[in-house]
Design a protein around this motif. Structure first.
Motif, PDB file in Angstrom:
ATOM      1  N   ASP A 155       0.842  -1.216   0.000  1.00 40.55           N
ATOM      2  CA  ASP A 155       0.000   0.000   0.000  1.00 40.55           C
ATOM      3  C   ASP A 155       0.872   1.259   0.000  1.00 40.55           C
ATOM      4  O   ASP A 155       0.514   2.287  -0.572  1.00 40.55           O
ATOM      5  CB  ASP A 155      -0.965   0.003   1.200  1.00 40.55           C
ATOM      6  CG  ASP A 155      -0.260   0.211   2.539  1.00 40.55           C
ATOM      7  OD1 ASP A 155       0.858  -0.315   2.706  1.00 40.55           O
ATOM      8  OD2 ASP A 155      -0.821   0.905   3.411  1.00 40.55           O
ATOM      9  N   GLU A 205       0.740   4.668  -2.408  1.00 37.63           N
ATOM     10  CA  GLU A 205       0.700   6.002  -1.791  1.00 37.63           C
ATOM     11  C   GLU A 205       1.811   6.886  -2.373  1.00 37.63           C
ATOM     12  O   GLU A 205       1.596   8.043  -2.712  1.00 37.63           O
ATOM     13  CB  GLU A 205       0.855   5.869  -0.267  1.00 37.63           C
ATOM     14  CG  GLU A 205       1.129   7.165   0.485  1.00 37.63           C
ATOM     15  CD  GLU A 205      -0.110   8.025   0.727  1.00 37.63           C
ATOM     16  OE1 GLU A 205      -1.229   7.564   0.428  1.00 37.63           O
ATOM     17  OE2 GLU A 205       0.060   9.162   1.211  1.00 37.63           O
ATOM     18  N   PHE A 247       0.950   8.003  -5.800  1.00 33.94           N
ATOM     19  CA  PHE A 247      -0.119   9.011  -5.722  1.00 33.94           C
ATOM     20  C   PHE A 247       0.463  10.380  -5.369  1.00 33.94           C
ATOM     21  O   PHE A 247       0.175  11.388  -6.025  1.00 33.94           O
ATOM     22  CB  PHE A 247      -1.136   8.541  -4.665  1.00 33.94           C
ATOM     23  CG  PHE A 247      -2.192   9.551  -4.292  1.00 33.94           C
ATOM     24  CD1 PHE A 247      -3.018  10.124  -5.249  1.00 33.94           C
ATOM     25  CD2 PHE A 247      -2.374   9.905  -2.960  1.00 33.94           C
ATOM     26  CE1 PHE A 247      -3.999  11.046  -4.891  1.00 33.94           C
ATOM     27  CE2 PHE A 247      -3.355  10.822  -2.591  1.00 33.94           C
ATOM     28  CZ  PHE A 247      -4.154  11.398  -3.553  1.00 33.94           C
ATOM     29  N   LEU A 280      -8.146   4.967  -9.010  1.00 31.87           N
ATOM     30  CA  LEU A 280      -7.194   4.810  -7.900  1.00 31.87           C
ATOM     31  C   LEU A 280      -7.829   3.999  -6.769  1.00 31.87           C
ATOM     32  O   LEU A 280      -7.213   3.094  -6.205  1.00 31.87           O
ATOM     33  CB  LEU A 280      -6.760   6.196  -7.400  1.00 31.87           C
ATOM     34  CG  LEU A 280      -5.744   6.219  -6.259  1.00 31.87           C
ATOM     35  CD1 LEU A 280      -4.449   5.502  -6.642  1.00 31.87           C
ATOM     36  CD2 LEU A 280      -5.431   7.660  -5.838  1.00 31.87           C
ATOM     37  N   ARG A 281      -9.090   4.310  -6.467  1.00 28.72           N
ATOM     38  CA  ARG A 281      -9.827   3.573  -5.430  1.00 28.72           C
ATOM     39  C   ARG A 281      -9.920   2.088  -5.801  1.00 28.72           C
ATOM     40  O   ARG A 281      -9.629   1.214  -4.996  1.00 28.72           O
ATOM     41  CB  ARG A 281     -11.235   4.168  -5.290  1.00 28.72           C
ATOM     42  CG  ARG A 281     -12.148   3.403  -4.341  1.00 28.72           C
ATOM     43  CD  ARG A 281     -13.590   3.700  -4.658  1.00 28.72           C
ATOM     44  NE  ARG A 281     -13.921   3.299  -6.025  1.00 28.72           N
ATOM     45  CZ  ARG A 281     -14.778   3.923  -6.839  1.00 28.72           C
ATOM     46  NH1 ARG A 281     -15.413   4.995  -6.436  1.00 28.72           N
ATOM     47  NH2 ARG A 281     -15.020   3.469  -8.060  1.00 28.72           N
ATOM     48  N   TYR A 287      -6.526   0.448  -5.366  1.00 30.43           N
ATOM     49  CA  TYR A 287      -6.202   0.297  -3.938  1.00 30.43           C
ATOM     50  C   TYR A 287      -6.964  -0.897  -3.355  1.00 30.43           C
ATOM     51  O   TYR A 287      -6.382  -1.785  -2.730  1.00 30.43           O
ATOM     52  CB  TYR A 287      -6.571   1.594  -3.207  1.00 30.43           C
ATOM     53  CG  TYR A 287      -6.288   1.612  -1.721  1.00 30.43           C
ATOM     54  CD1 TYR A 287      -4.999   1.803  -1.236  1.00 30.43           C
ATOM     55  CD2 TYR A 287      -7.321   1.455  -0.790  1.00 30.43           C
ATOM     56  CE1 TYR A 287      -4.740   1.847   0.131  1.00 30.43           C
ATOM     57  CE2 TYR A 287      -7.068   1.494   0.582  1.00 30.43           C
ATOM     58  CZ  TYR A 287      -5.780   1.693   1.033  1.00 30.43           C
ATOM     59  OH  TYR A 287      -5.528   1.730   2.382  1.00 30.43           O
ATOM     60  N   ASP A 295      -2.616   8.966   3.077  1.00 30.18           N
ATOM     61  CA  ASP A 295      -3.783   9.608   2.451  1.00 30.18           C
ATOM     62  C   ASP A 295      -4.705   8.585   1.787  1.00 30.18           C
ATOM     63  O   ASP A 295      -5.931   8.719   1.829  1.00 30.18           O
ATOM     64  CB  ASP A 295      -3.322  10.648   1.409  1.00 30.18           C
ATOM     65  CG  ASP A 295      -2.688  11.875   2.064  1.00 30.18           C
ATOM     66  OD1 ASP A 295      -2.696  11.958   3.313  1.00 30.18           O
ATOM     67  OD2 ASP A 295      -2.185  12.747   1.326  1.00 30.18           O
ATOM     68  N   LEU A 296      -4.131   7.557   1.162  1.00 29.91           N
ATOM     69  CA  LEU A 296      -4.970   6.558   0.488  1.00 29.91           C
ATOM     70  C   LEU A 296      -5.866   5.830   1.484  1.00 29.91           C
ATOM     71  O   LEU A 296      -7.035   5.552   1.194  1.00 29.91           O
ATOM     72  CB  LEU A 296      -4.113   5.544  -0.282  1.00 29.91           C
ATOM     73  CG  LEU A 296      -3.374   6.059  -1.513  1.00 29.91           C
ATOM     74  CD1 LEU A 296      -2.707   4.898  -2.253  1.00 29.91           C
ATOM     75  CD2 LEU A 296      -4.310   6.804  -2.472  1.00 29.91           C
TER      76      LEU A 296
END
Ligand SMILES: [Zn+2]
Length: 312
Positions: free
Chosen positions: A172, A176, A179, A194-195, A198, A231-232
């Motif tokens: 992850d 990040e 991003f 992006l969602r 992830y 942030d993600l």
């Protein structure tokens, strides 16, 4: 006749549910706790530290998740409202574990300096609401020789700590980083894509380590998912949890997760940068190559990001 047809319908329904759960998930459902490393991370390109903390607390509350654990690197406390944010997590009912003061690993700074780093973080955290004597090794690096590994294990035992291990490792942090870099470079971010990326990479990692566990232990343990306080996570934790629940998974507290018998079983292997399920499987003779998911690879993720058109 009516009884028989209702019985048939009932059986058909069970078969449909079974078919749906297998085709949707690939593996049966399990239980999983959420853990977030590296709190309290400072301001990033997208969110300030305080915005991230508020977003995480509010989303966990809306999702009715009473308890997660944040593993804290205390060097960050003086900046970006660090101490206040840890207090906010604690007061919201979440737990604070030790992730050392300066987030080094024993191979770099040596065993004794690493133990001092653990103690320094302990001194900063011990009075805080939500503090628990759980230790998460930075980079999951538990020492690269048996003497170092064993010295660290005894130092933690002396301090009354348990190992805050993970069972589901993943990258992850790399998503990040990509991003943050994209925003810095002024690229347009497709947040829907992006969602999806992830959630799907984490979901794949969960299924991967769960299937290793089922093979190595003969069952699905109470899992601990490695995430970061980034942030993600703040942006997409709700989507991730919803996806898990839609696939029948239950979110449990970290306290419940560490009641699993694998918490008491410490494998006698040098197993670095991976979780407890992988370590147990390694001890049982699984080849190391089998214990790393394909998405724990920067080139693989770069190509996924490219293919998915996440950044324009
Ligand atoms: Zn970390």
């Amino acid at each position: 006749m009516q009884v028989q047809s209702s019985f048939c319908r009932h059986r058909l329904l069970i078969l449909l549910v079974l078919f749906y759960s297998l085709s949707a998930g690939g593996t049966p459902a399990g239980e999983i706790a959420l853990s977030f490393d590296d709190a309290p991370r400072g301001k990033q390109q997208y969110l300030s530290g305080l915005e991230r903390t508020e977003m995480l607390i509010n989303k966990l509350d809306s999702l009715e998740i009473d308890q997660v654990v944040f593993f804290c690197a205390t060097e960050q406390l003086p900046w970006h409202h660090g101490r206040r944010r840890l207090q906010m997590y604690g007061e919201a009912g979440h737990l604070l574990g030790n992730h050392t003061h300066s987030h080094q690993h024993p191979g770099k700074i040596g065993c004794q300096a690493f133990i001092r780093d653990i103690r320094q973080a302990h001194d900063s955290l011990k009075g805080m609401t939500g503090f628990v004597r759980w230790f998460r090794y930075p980079l999951l690096d538990e020492g690269r020789s048996v003497p170092v590994r064993d010295s660290l294990r005894s130092a933690l035992k002396e301090l009354g700590y348990r190992n805050g291990y993970v069972t589901i490792d993943n990258y992850d942090w790399y998503l990040e980083r990509a991003f943050q870099q994209a925003i810095k470079n002024g690229r347009t971010v497709n947040f829907d894509r992006l969602r999806d990326l992830y959630v799907s990479t984490l979901w794949d990692a969960i299924q991967f380590y769960d299937s290793i566990a089922r093979e190595a232990l003969g069952r699905s343990p109470r899992h601990v998912l490695l995430l970061h306080e980034n942030d993600l996570a703040a942006l997409f934790i709700d989507e991730l949890v919803t996806h898990l629940r839609e696939n029948g998974w239950k979110i449990i507290s970290p306290v419940a997760a560490y009641e699993d018998s694998i918490a008491l079983y410490v494998p006698d292997v040098l197993m670095n940068n991976q979780g407890r399920v992988a370590a147990i499987a390694r001890e049982k003779g699984f080849k190391p190559r089998r214990l790393v998911h394909e998405a724990e690879d920067e080139a693989f993720l770069d190509s996924l990001i490219e293919k998915s058109g996440v950044f324009q």
